[in-house]
Design a protein around this motif. Sequence first.
Motif, PDB file in Angstrom:
ATOM      1  N   VAL A  61       0.882  -1.272   0.051  1.00 22.34           N
ATOM      2  CA  VAL A  61      -0.118   0.093   0.028  1.00 22.34           C
ATOM      3  C   VAL A  61       0.943   1.420   0.136  1.00 22.34           C
ATOM      4  O   VAL A  61       1.886   1.177   0.771  1.00 22.34           O
ATOM      5  N   THR A  62       0.790   2.091  -0.883  1.00 19.47           N
ATOM      6  CA  THR A  62       1.409   3.251  -1.189  1.00 19.47           C
ATOM      7  C   THR A  62       0.402   4.580  -0.751  1.00 19.47           C
ATOM      8  O   THR A  62      -0.687   4.596  -1.046  1.00 19.47           O
ATOM      9  N   SER A  63       1.209   5.660  -0.372  1.00 19.20           N
ATOM     10  CA  SER A  63       0.318   6.761  -0.083  1.00 19.20           C
ATOM     11  C   SER A  63       1.190   8.169   0.046  1.00 19.20           C
ATOM     12  O   SER A  63       2.240   7.863   0.562  1.00 19.20           O
ATOM     13  N   ALA A  64       0.622   9.268  -0.674  1.00 20.28           N
ATOM     14  CA  ALA A  64       1.394  10.504  -0.500  1.00 20.28           C
ATOM     15  C   ALA A  64       1.383  11.258   0.941  1.00 20.28           C
ATOM     16  O   ALA A  64       2.275  11.760   1.393  1.00 20.28           O
ATOM     17  N   ALA A  65       0.495  10.583   1.902  1.00 17.09           N
ATOM     18  CA  ALA A  65       0.716  10.958   3.134  1.00 17.09           C
ATOM     19  C   ALA A  65       1.718  10.540   4.155  1.00 17.09           C
ATOM     20  O   ALA A  65       2.001  11.062   4.871  1.00 17.09           O
ATOM     21  N   GLY A  66       2.497   9.515   3.552  1.00 15.40           N
ATOM     22  CA  GLY A  66       3.588   8.828   4.245  1.00 15.40           C
ATOM     23  C   GLY A  66       3.653   7.657   4.152  1.00 15.40           C
ATOM     24  O   GLY A  66       2.884   6.838   3.479  1.00 15.40           O
ATOM     25  N   PRO A  67       4.588   6.702   4.714  1.00 13.46           N
ATOM     26  CA  PRO A  67       4.876   5.387   4.858  1.00 13.46           C
ATOM     27  C   PRO A  67       3.425   4.569   5.068  1.00 13.46           C
ATOM     28  O   PRO A  67       2.902   4.997   6.246  1.00 13.46           O
ATOM     29  N   VAL A  68       3.243   3.296   4.583  1.00 14.66           N
ATOM     30  CA  VAL A  68       2.129   2.691   4.815  1.00 14.66           C
ATOM     31  C   VAL A  68       2.434   1.333   4.917  1.00 14.66           C
ATOM     32  O   VAL A  68       3.230   0.748   3.832  1.00 14.66           O
ATOM     33  N   THR A  69       2.272   0.412   6.018  1.00 15.27           N
ATOM     34  CA  THR A  69       2.456  -0.746   6.042  1.00 15.27           C
ATOM     35  C   THR A  69       1.475  -1.587   6.359  1.00 15.27           C
ATOM     36  O   THR A  69       0.527  -0.992   7.027  1.00 15.27           O
ATOM     37  N   VAL A  70       1.379  -3.025   6.055  1.00 14.33           N
ATOM     38  CA  VAL A  70       0.191  -3.727   6.174  1.00 14.33           C
ATOM     39  C   VAL A  70       0.477  -4.655   7.447  1.00 14.33           C
ATOM     40  O   VAL A  70       1.558  -5.223   7.550  1.00 14.33           O
ATOM     41  N   HIS A  71      -0.513  -4.736   8.289  1.00 13.06           N
ATOM     42  CA  HIS A  71      -0.223  -5.675   9.690  1.00 13.06           C
ATOM     43  C   HIS A  71      -1.214  -6.601   9.771  1.00 13.06           C
ATOM     44  O   HIS A  71      -2.522  -6.255   9.435  1.00 13.06           O
ATOM     45  N   GLU A  72      -0.737  -7.606  10.226  1.00 15.11           N
ATOM     46  CA  GLU A  72      -1.724  -8.851  10.485  1.00 15.11           C
ATOM     47  C   GLU A  72      -1.911  -8.839  12.208  1.00 15.11           C
ATOM     48  O   GLU A  72      -0.789  -8.933  12.688  1.00 15.11           O
ATOM     49  N   THR A  73      -2.972  -9.297  12.797  1.00 11.42           N
ATOM     50  CA  THR A  73      -3.153  -9.441  13.915  1.00 11.42           C
ATOM     51  C   THR A  73      -3.616 -10.937  14.278  1.00 11.42           C
ATOM     52  O   THR A  73      -4.738 -11.500  13.646  1.00 11.42           O
ATOM     53  N   SER A  74      -2.846 -11.871  14.895  1.00  9.37           N
ATOM     54  CA  SER A  74      -3.207 -13.171  15.159  1.00  9.37           C
ATOM     55  C   SER A  74      -2.899 -13.465  16.658  1.00  9.37           C
ATOM     56  O   SER A  74      -1.868 -13.242  17.124  1.00  9.37           O
ATOM     57  N   ARG A 108       1.293  15.058   7.686  1.00 10.74           N
ATOM     58  CA  ARG A 108       0.546  16.194   8.794  1.00 10.74           C
ATOM     59  C   ARG A 108      -0.475  15.199   9.153  1.00 10.74           C
ATOM     60  O   ARG A 108      -0.977  14.315   8.440  1.00 10.74           O
ATOM     61  N   LYS A 109      -1.189  15.355  10.145  1.00  8.34           N
ATOM     62  CA  LYS A 109      -2.228  14.893  10.932  1.00  8.34           C
ATOM     63  C   LYS A 109      -3.496  15.066  10.049  1.00  8.34           C
ATOM     64  O   LYS A 109      -3.962  16.100  10.088  1.00  8.34           O
ATOM     65  N   PRO A 110      -4.151  14.042   9.519  1.00 13.02           N
ATOM     66  CA  PRO A 110      -5.243  14.326   8.658  1.00 13.02           C
ATOM     67  C   PRO A 110      -6.491  14.692   9.832  1.00 13.02           C
ATOM     68  O   PRO A 110      -6.496  14.086  10.703  1.00 13.02           O
ATOM     69  N   ARG A 111      -7.496  15.492   9.419  1.00 15.49           N
ATOM     70  CA  ARG A 111      -8.596  15.945  10.283  1.00 15.49           C
ATOM     71  C   ARG A 111      -9.897  15.231   9.973  1.00 15.49           C
ATOM     72  O   ARG A 111     -10.072  14.997   8.754  1.00 15.49           O
ATOM     73  N   GLN A 112     -10.703  14.956  10.947  1.00 16.25           N
ATOM     74  CA  GLN A 112     -11.974  14.594  10.512  1.00 16.25           C
ATOM     75  C   GLN A 112     -12.695  15.275   9.405  1.00 16.25           C
ATOM     76  O   GLN A 112     -12.677  16.360   9.489  1.00 16.25           O
ATOM     77  N   GLY A 113     -13.204  14.393   8.652  1.00 14.62           N
ATOM     78  CA  GLY A 113     -14.009  15.138   7.142  1.00 14.62           C
ATOM     79  C   GLY A 113     -12.872  15.018   6.065  1.00 14.62           C
ATOM     80  O   GLY A 113     -13.479  15.248   5.005  1.00 14.62           O
ATOM     81  N   GLU A 114     -11.622  15.004   6.225  1.00 18.80           N
ATOM     82  CA  GLU A 114     -10.709  14.959   5.047  1.00 18.80           C
ATOM     83  C   GLU A 114     -10.714  13.422   4.463  1.00 18.80           C
ATOM     84  O   GLU A 114     -11.193  12.528   5.107  1.00 18.80           O
ATOM     85  N   LYS A 115      -9.626  13.276   3.437  1.00 21.23           N
ATOM     86  CA  LYS A 115      -9.757  12.036   2.933  1.00 21.23           C
ATOM     87  C   LYS A 115      -8.198  11.617   2.600  1.00 21.23           C
ATOM     88  O   LYS A 115      -7.538  12.705   2.357  1.00 21.23           O
ATOM     89  N   VAL A 116      -7.736  10.603   2.927  1.00 21.42           N
ATOM     90  CA  VAL A 116      -6.285  10.159   2.607  1.00 21.42           C
ATOM     91  C   VAL A 116      -6.469   9.250   1.555  1.00 21.42           C
ATOM     92  O   VAL A 116      -7.058   8.189   1.347  1.00 21.42           O
ATOM     93  N   THR A 117      -5.548   9.580   0.442  1.00 21.87           N
ATOM     94  CA  THR A 117      -5.679   8.986  -0.820  1.00 21.87           C
ATOM     95  C   THR A 117      -4.507   7.664  -0.401  1.00 21.87           C
ATOM     96  O   THR A 117      -3.367   7.934  -0.311  1.00 21.87           O
ATOM     97  N   VAL A 118      -5.073   6.425  -0.979  1.00 17.56           N
ATOM     98  CA  VAL A 118      -4.046   5.280  -0.777  1.00 17.56           C
ATOM     99  C   VAL A 118      -4.222   4.418  -2.136  1.00 17.56           C
ATOM    100  O   VAL A 118      -5.253   4.513  -2.919  1.00 17.56           O
ATOM    101  N   THR A 119      -3.064   4.039  -2.352  1.00 19.24           N
ATOM    102  CA  THR A 119      -2.768   2.923  -3.546  1.00 19.24           C
ATOM    103  C   THR A 119      -2.688   1.837  -3.154  1.00 19.24           C
ATOM    104  O   THR A 119      -1.807   1.181  -2.481  1.00 19.24           O
TER     105      THR A 119
END
Length: 145
Positions: A61-74, A108-119
């Motif tokens: 997963v990539t985003s202009a907002a910053g690094p994104v990692t995928v996490h699994e919880t088991s 930057r910290k996104p605020r309620q009502g905004e959207k963060v775009t990811v690919t």
Amino acid sequence: MRFAVAGAGAVLLLAGCSSSSDSAPALSVGAAYIPQPVSDMAAGFLTISNKGGTQDELTSVTSAAGPVTVHETSGGTMSEVTSLPVPAHGQLVFKSGGNHLMFEKLERKPRQGEKVTVTLHFAESKALEVEIPVESATYVPKTGN
């Protein structure tokens, strides 16, 4: 008579082509949200549905907002993974207390009502661009994700 047989063969061939495309992954995304972050880190939740007859795999997963990692919880333990399967005729669910996306070092910290775009990038399917709405920090979706 010979013409009727050739015509029937053509119909079977077309039906064969149709069913092979039905077996390919057919991905869509829903129930996406990010609780408003209180630091430069945030969790992201969504559901990837696969209506196709072949499994696919979320590979990054990539985003202009910053690094994104995928996490699994088991078993209550969270760990970063390089990929997760999206089952044929099934879903890959990212939910609070389970699998999730981790936004690290947000620009930057996104605020309620905004959207963060990811690919979302997959092993077989084309990448999907998703706009994830930022909800309140205490948001609980109706679907339970």
